[in-house]
Design an enzyme around this catalytic site. Structure first.
Site, PDB file in Angstrom:
ATOM      1  N   THR A 176      42.349  41.724  32.796  1.00  0.00           N
ATOM      2  CA  THR A 176      42.174  42.812  31.831  1.00  0.00           C
ATOM      3  C   THR A 176      43.351  43.783  31.796  1.00  0.00           C
ATOM      4  O   THR A 176      43.711  44.286  30.731  1.00  0.00           O
ATOM      5  CB  THR A 176      40.886  43.601  32.193  1.00  0.00           C
ATOM      6  OG1 THR A 176      39.798  42.679  32.173  1.00  0.00           O
ATOM      7  CG2 THR A 176      40.615  44.713  31.222  1.00  0.00           C
ATOM      8  N   ASP A 197      42.682  34.531  32.761  1.00  0.00           N
ATOM      9  CA  ASP A 197      41.521  35.283  33.203  1.00  0.00           C
ATOM     10  C   ASP A 197      41.291  34.801  34.633  1.00  0.00           C
ATOM     11  O   ASP A 197      41.397  33.606  34.910  1.00  0.00           O
ATOM     12  CB  ASP A 197      40.318  34.926  32.317  1.00  0.00           C
ATOM     13  CG  ASP A 197      39.085  35.737  32.681  1.00  0.00           C
ATOM     14  OD1 ASP A 197      38.685  36.572  31.863  1.00  0.00           O
ATOM     15  OD2 ASP A 197      38.518  35.530  33.778  1.00  0.00           O
ATOM     16  N   SER A 198      40.967  35.701  35.539  1.00  0.00           N
ATOM     17  CA  SER A 198      40.938  35.279  36.943  1.00  0.00           C
ATOM     18  C   SER A 198      39.789  34.334  37.263  1.00  0.00           C
ATOM     19  O   SER A 198      39.730  33.789  38.364  1.00  0.00           O
ATOM     20  CB  SER A 198      40.946  36.484  37.876  1.00  0.00           C
ATOM     21  OG  SER A 198      39.685  37.086  37.943  1.00  0.00           O
ATOM     22  N   SER A 199      38.883  34.100  36.321  1.00  0.00           N
ATOM     23  CA  SER A 199      37.862  33.060  36.537  1.00  0.00           C
ATOM     24  C   SER A 199      38.517  31.682  36.614  1.00  0.00           C
ATOM     25  O   SER A 199      37.919  30.735  37.126  1.00  0.00           O
ATOM     26  CB  SER A 199      36.848  33.038  35.395  1.00  0.00           C
ATOM     27  OG  SER A 199      36.397  34.325  35.141  1.00  0.00           O
ATOM     28  N   THR A 203      26.421  35.995  56.600  1.00  0.00           N
ATOM     29  CA  THR A 203      25.220  36.689  56.114  1.00  0.00           C
ATOM     30  C   THR A 203      25.326  37.071  54.636  1.00  0.00           C
ATOM     31  O   THR A 203      26.420  37.379  54.146  1.00  0.00           O
ATOM     32  CB  THR A 203      24.906  37.936  56.967  1.00  0.00           C
ATOM     33  OG1 THR A 203      23.839  38.665  56.348  1.00  0.00           O
ATOM     34  CG2 THR A 203      26.107  38.867  57.119  1.00  0.00           C
ATOM     35  N   GLN A 204      24.174  37.093  53.976  1.00  0.00           N
ATOM     36  CA  GLN A 204      24.110  37.571  52.584  1.00  0.00           C
ATOM     37  C   GLN A 204      24.264  39.082  52.514  1.00  0.00           C
ATOM     38  O   GLN A 204      24.524  39.635  51.451  1.00  0.00           O
ATOM     39  CB  GLN A 204      22.747  37.222  51.972  1.00  0.00           C
ATOM     40  CG  GLN A 204      22.467  35.772  51.911  1.00  0.00           C
ATOM     41  CD  GLN A 204      21.121  35.442  51.288  1.00  0.00           C
ATOM     42  OE1 GLN A 204      20.405  36.331  50.830  1.00  0.00           O
ATOM     43  NE2 GLN A 204      20.780  34.181  51.270  1.00  0.00           N
TER      44      GLN A 204
HETATM   45  N1  ASP Z   1      37.563  38.737  33.492  1.00  0.00           N
HETATM   46  C1  ASP Z   1      38.653  39.557  33.951  1.00  0.00           C
HETATM   47  C2  ASP Z   1      39.388  38.797  35.045  1.00  0.00           C
HETATM   48  O1  ASP Z   1      38.962  38.792  36.158  1.00  0.00           O
HETATM   49  C3  ASP Z   1      38.145  40.861  34.436  1.00  0.00           C
HETATM   50  C4  ASP Z   1      39.218  41.774  34.974  1.00  0.00           C
HETATM   51  O2  ASP Z   1      40.397  41.575  34.788  1.00  0.00           O
HETATM   52  O3  ASP Z   1      38.885  42.756  35.589  1.00  0.00           O
HETATM   53  O4  ASP Z   1      40.400  38.206  34.755  1.00  0.00           O
END
Ligand code: ASP
Length: 342
Positions: A15, A59-61, A276-277
Site C-alpha cells: 500500500t 501485494d505482499s500476499s 501456542t495460539q
Molecule cells: N495488501 C497490502 C499488502 O500487504 C496491505 C499493505 O500494504 O499494508 O501488500
C-alpha cells in the site's frame, strides 16, 4: 567529502507505494524513482538515499521465499556500501519477511528496517510518510561511538520499532498494525527516538543463507478438529516438518487418531514443533496432562515463538540441515537471532 550516512531504500510493493490514479480512480503503484516528488521532506534529511524498486511491485500476499532471497541478496551485496537499509513492504506478510531475513542474514551489524503503511502515501491522512521518514532516520542512526544503533532486522510502524522476528500483524485497519507481544519495542519514536529496548548483535561476519526449504505444514487446533481431514499432511515425503498451533501453554486433545498419526510421522523422521495460539506467554510442555504426550515423544517446544518466526525458522532449519533431522532439531532448539526466549 560527503559524510552523510548512506541508506538503501528497497521498494517491494504494498500500500505504501500507491497513489490514486485520477483517470481510473483506483490505487496504482507509483514510479518509485519519483519518491521525492511525493515526499519532498526526504530532501531535508541528512541522509544520502539510494533507491531500488522491484520491477513489478507486489501485494505482499504474493510473497514467497524467492522474494526473500532477492531482498537478502540486495542487503548482502550493498552491505559495505550502505550504513543501513529500509525495505518498503506490504504490511500483510511483513512479519514473515522480517523473520525470514533475520535468519537469512546472520551476523548482521547494520540496521535492516522494514516499514509500510495502512494508507497509501498519496492520500492526505497517510501514515506512510512518518513511517518512511522515521525508518530512514533509524537506518542511519549511530551511537556516540559511531556504531549503528540497531544491528538487526526490525519493523518500524506507527512510532514503534520492533524486532522483526518477534512481530505479528494485529490489525487490518489501525495505524498501530503491529505488536511484538513477548519483547518490548527496540525503540519508540516521540520528540526523540528512544532506543531503550534490548538490542541484538552477534559476533562474526555477515553470512548469507537463502536456501530455505518450504516443506512445512502448519495446523491450528480448534475443538472438534477432524484428523481425517489432516491425515495426509502427516507424510514426510510431503511435509518434512509440522508446526502445531496448540492451546494455551502448548496443550492439545488426547485424541487417539491424532496420537497415531503423530507417532507414525515421528518414526518416519518428521519433525514436530509446538507453538501456542496465544499471543503472549509460552509453551510449557508437561505442565498439564494434555501436553505431557508431546513432552514424552520428542515434540519440540517453540516456547514463545510467533507463528511467523516458527514457519520461517523451520524453513531455515530444514534448508540448513539439508535433510538431516538431527541437525534441524539442534537448530530449532537454539535462539538464532533473538527470536525466542528459551
Ligand atoms: N495488501 C497490502 C499488502 O500487504 C496491505 C499493505 O500494504 O499494508 O501488500
Amino acid at each position: 567529502m560527503n559524510t552523510s550516512p548512506q541508506v538503501l531504500v528497497i521498494y517491494t510493493g504494498g500500500t505504501i507505494g500507491m497513489v490514486n490514479d485520477p483517470q481510473t480512480g483506483s490505487l496504482t503503484a507509483f514510479d518509485f524513482g519519483d519518491v521525492y516528488k511525493h515526499i519532498p521532506e526526504l530532501g531535508r534529511l541528512n541522509v544520502e538515499l539510494t533507491t531500488h524498486a522491484f520491477p513489478h511491485p507486489i501485494d505482499s500476499s504474493e510473497m514467497n521465499p524467492e522474494w526473500w532471497k532477492e531482498m537478502a541478496e540486495l542487503v548482502y551485496s550493498g552491505y559495505h556500501q550502505f550504513d543501513g537499509f529500509v525495505i518498503l513492504h506490504g504490511s500483510d506478510t511483513m512479519a514473515f519477511s522480517a523473520s525470514a531475513l533475520s535468519f537469512m542474514l546472520q551476523g548482521l551489524k547494520k540496521p535492516v528496517i522494514f516499514t509500510g503503511s495502512q494508507l497509501p502515501i498519496g492520500t492526505i491522512r497517510t501514515d506512510g510518510k512518518e513511517n518512511l521518514i522515521t525508518a530512514i532516520e533509524i537506518a542511519a542512526a549511530k551511537d556516540e561511538s559511531g556504531n549503528p544503533r540497531i544491528q538487526e532486522v526490525a519493523i518500524y510502524f506507527e512510532y514503534s520499532l520492533y524486532r522483526g522476528n518477534r512481530t505479528s500483524k494485529v490489525s487490518a485497519s489501525s495505524f498501530e498494525a503491529f505488536r511484538s507481544p513477548n519483547l518490548r519495542p527496540l525503540a519508540v519514536a516521540g520528540v526523540h527516538i528512544d532506543y531503550t529496548g534490548e538490542t541484538f548483535a552477534t559476533s562474526g561476519d555477515l553470512e548469507l543463507f537463502t536456501d530455505f526449504d518450504a516443506s512445512v505444514g502448519l495446523i491450528k487446533f480448534f475443538p472438534g478438529i477432524n484428523w481425517e481431514i489432516y491425515a495426509s499432511i502427516f507424510d514426510v515425503k510431503k511435509a518434512k516438518a509440522i508446526i502445531l498451533e496448540t492451546y494455551g501453554s502448548g496443550n492439545a486433545p488426547s485424541d487417539q487418531r491424532f496420537h497415531e498419526l503423530l507417532l507414525e510421522y515421528l518414526r518416519s523422521g518428521g519433525i514436530v514443533l509446538n507453538i501456542t495460539q496465544c499471543s503472549t506467554g509460552r509453551v510449557e510442555q508437561g505442565k498439564y496432562e494434555t501436553s505431557s504426550f508431546f513432552e514424552k515423544n520428542g515434540i519440540l517446544s517453540g516456547y514463545d515463538l510467533t507463528s511467523e518466526a516458527a514457519v520461517t525458522k523451520m524453513m531455515y532449519a530444514l534448508g540448513k540441515s539439508a535433510g538431516n533431522p538431527v541437525l534441524a532439531k539442534e537448530i530449532l532448539e537454539r535462539s538464532i537471532c533473538g527470536e525466542v526466549t528459551l
